[in-house]
Motif scaffolding. Structure first.
Motif, PDB file in Angstrom:
ATOM      1  N   GLY A  33       0.792  -1.219   0.000  1.00 31.89           N
ATOM      2  CA  GLY A  33       0.000   0.000   0.000  1.00 31.89           C
ATOM      3  C   GLY A  33       0.828   1.273   0.000  1.00 31.89           C
ATOM      4  N   ALA A  34       2.145   1.163  -0.036  1.00 31.91           N
ATOM      5  CA  ALA A  34       3.005   2.338   0.036  1.00 31.91           C
ATOM      6  C   ALA A  34       2.900   3.201  -1.214  1.00 31.91           C
ATOM      7  N   GLY A  35       2.625   2.614  -2.363  1.00 30.65           N
ATOM      8  CA  GLY A  35       2.576   3.379  -3.597  1.00 30.65           C
ATOM      9  C   GLY A  35       1.249   4.034  -3.873  1.00 30.65           C
ATOM     10  N   ARG A  36       0.252   3.766  -3.054  1.00 27.06           N
ATOM     11  CA  ARG A  36      -1.079   4.299  -3.334  1.00 27.06           C
ATOM     12  C   ARG A  36      -1.148   5.815  -3.316  1.00 27.06           C
ATOM     13  N   PRO A  37      -0.565   6.515  -2.343  1.00 27.36           N
ATOM     14  CA  PRO A  37      -0.648   7.978  -2.399  1.00 27.36           C
ATOM     15  C   PRO A  37       0.037   8.558  -3.632  1.00 27.36           C
ATOM     16  N   CYS A  38       1.189   8.021  -4.005  1.00 28.09           N
ATOM     17  CA  CYS A  38       1.890   8.528  -5.189  1.00 28.09           C
ATOM     18  C   CYS A  38       1.071   8.281  -6.448  1.00 28.09           C
ATOM     19  N   GLY A  39       0.533   7.103  -6.583  1.00 29.24           N
ATOM     20  CA  GLY A  39      -0.298   6.789  -7.743  1.00 29.24           C
ATOM     21  C   GLY A  39      -1.565   7.628  -7.780  1.00 29.24           C
ATOM     22  N   TYR A  40      -2.117   7.919  -6.610  1.00 27.82           N
ATOM     23  CA  TYR A  40      -3.318   8.749  -6.550  1.00 27.82           C
ATOM     24  C   TYR A  40      -3.026  10.158  -7.042  1.00 27.82           C
ATOM     25  N   TYR A  41      -1.882  10.726  -6.649  1.00 29.73           N
ATOM     26  CA  TYR A  41      -1.551  12.083  -7.084  1.00 29.73           C
ATOM     27  C   TYR A  41      -1.282  12.142  -8.577  1.00 29.73           C
ATOM     28  N   VAL A  42      -0.662  11.114  -9.129  1.00 29.79           N
ATOM     29  CA  VAL A  42      -0.454  11.063 -10.576  1.00 29.79           C
ATOM     30  C   VAL A  42      -1.801  11.007 -11.297  1.00 29.79           C
ATOM     31  N   LEU A  43      -2.712  10.198 -10.787  1.00 32.91           N
ATOM     32  CA  LEU A  43      -4.041  10.115 -11.378  1.00 32.91           C
ATOM     33  C   LEU A  43      -4.794  11.432 -11.236  1.00 32.91           C
ATOM     34  N   MET A  48      -6.991  16.053 -13.929  1.00 30.39           N
ATOM     35  CA  MET A  48      -7.167  17.508 -13.972  1.00 30.39           C
ATOM     36  C   MET A  48      -6.798  18.041 -15.359  1.00 30.39           C
ATOM     37  N   VAL A  49      -5.724  17.530 -15.918  1.00 32.51           N
ATOM     38  CA  VAL A  49      -5.330  17.949 -17.261  1.00 32.51           C
ATOM     39  C   VAL A  49      -6.393  17.528 -18.269  1.00 32.51           C
ATOM     40  N   VAL A  50      -6.858  16.301 -18.153  1.00 34.57           N
ATOM     41  CA  VAL A  50      -7.863  15.791 -19.087  1.00 34.57           C
ATOM     42  C   VAL A  50      -9.196  16.521 -18.934  1.00 34.57           C
ATOM     43  N   GLY A  51      -9.585  16.822 -17.726  1.00 35.76           N
ATOM     44  CA  GLY A  51     -10.886  17.419 -17.499  1.00 35.76           C
ATOM     45  C   GLY A  51     -10.938  18.928 -17.589  1.00 35.76           C
ATOM     46  N   GLY A  67      -7.025  10.334 -21.067  1.00 34.24           N
ATOM     47  CA  GLY A  67      -7.604   9.837 -19.825  1.00 34.24           C
ATOM     48  C   GLY A  67      -7.144   8.425 -19.517  1.00 34.24           C
ATOM     49  N   LEU A  68      -7.120   7.583 -20.526  1.00 33.21           N
ATOM     50  CA  LEU A  68      -6.631   6.216 -20.353  1.00 33.21           C
ATOM     51  C   LEU A  68      -5.150   6.205 -19.995  1.00 33.21           C
ATOM     52  N   PHE A  69      -4.373   7.076 -20.628  1.00 28.77           N
ATOM     53  CA  PHE A  69      -2.946   7.172 -20.307  1.00 28.77           C
ATOM     54  C   PHE A  69      -2.735   7.592 -18.853  1.00 28.77           C
ATOM     55  N   ALA A  70      -3.559   8.508 -18.350  1.00 27.51           N
ATOM     56  CA  ALA A  70      -3.438   8.935 -16.955  1.00 27.51           C
ATOM     57  C   ALA A  70      -3.700   7.771 -16.000  1.00 27.51           C
ATOM     58  N   ILE A  71      -4.668   6.943 -16.322  1.00 26.65           N
ATOM     59  CA  ILE A  71      -4.969   5.779 -15.475  1.00 26.65           C
ATOM     60  C   ILE A  71      -3.818   4.780 -15.502  1.00 26.65           C
ATOM     61  N   VAL A  72      -3.290   4.514 -16.689  1.00 22.96           N
ATOM     62  CA  VAL A  72      -2.183   3.568 -16.818  1.00 22.96           C
ATOM     63  C   VAL A  72      -0.930   4.099 -16.119  1.00 22.96           C
ATOM     64  N   ALA A  73      -0.654   5.400 -16.265  1.00 25.20           N
ATOM     65  CA  ALA A  73       0.514   5.988 -15.610  1.00 25.20           C
ATOM     66  C   ALA A  73       0.389   5.916 -14.097  1.00 25.20           C
ATOM     67  N   ALA A  74      -0.806   6.142 -13.566  1.00 29.02           N
ATOM     68  CA  ALA A  74      -1.005   6.070 -12.119  1.00 29.02           C
ATOM     69  C   ALA A  74      -0.785   4.649 -11.608  1.00 29.02           C
TER      70      ALA A  74
END
Length: 92
Positions: A33-43, A48-51, A67-74
């Motif tokens: 669960g350590a990566g969840r905050p970092c992944g959340y901020y990337v998402l 925000m950029v997409v919307g 939008g799909l790229f943002a999900i995959v990157a997160a």
């Protein structure tokens, strides 16, 4: 005398937890669960950029692809941070 209703019987069981629920979490589960905050901020930034920005610049397929790229990157950031914390022996 009447027997207690089913709701009264279930209410006294409600506060009990099983032994596995009371057991402390393992270091592996905590580091996953350590990566969840970092992944959340990337998402969050990606969405925000997409919307906010992209509807005024582009639309259609490119908007959906970003939008799909943002999900995959997160998810990628989430996995990489969890992997790095495994390798470093994170015990948070």
């Amino acid at each position: 005398m009447r027997s207690p209703s089913s709701s009264a019987r279930s209410s006294c069981r409600r506060g009990r937890r099983s032994r596995s629920a009371r057991a402390p979490t393992s270091a592996t589960a905590r580091s996953a669960g350590a990566g969840r905050p970092c992944g959340y901020y990337v998402l969050l930034v990606g969405m925000m950029v997409v919307g906010v920005y992209l509807p005024f610049v582009d639309g259609g397929v490119r908007l959906a692809n970003c939008g799909l790229f943002a999900i995959v990157a997160a998810e990628l950031v989430n996995s990489v941070v969890a992997l790095m914390s495994y390798r470093r022996g994170w015990h948070g």
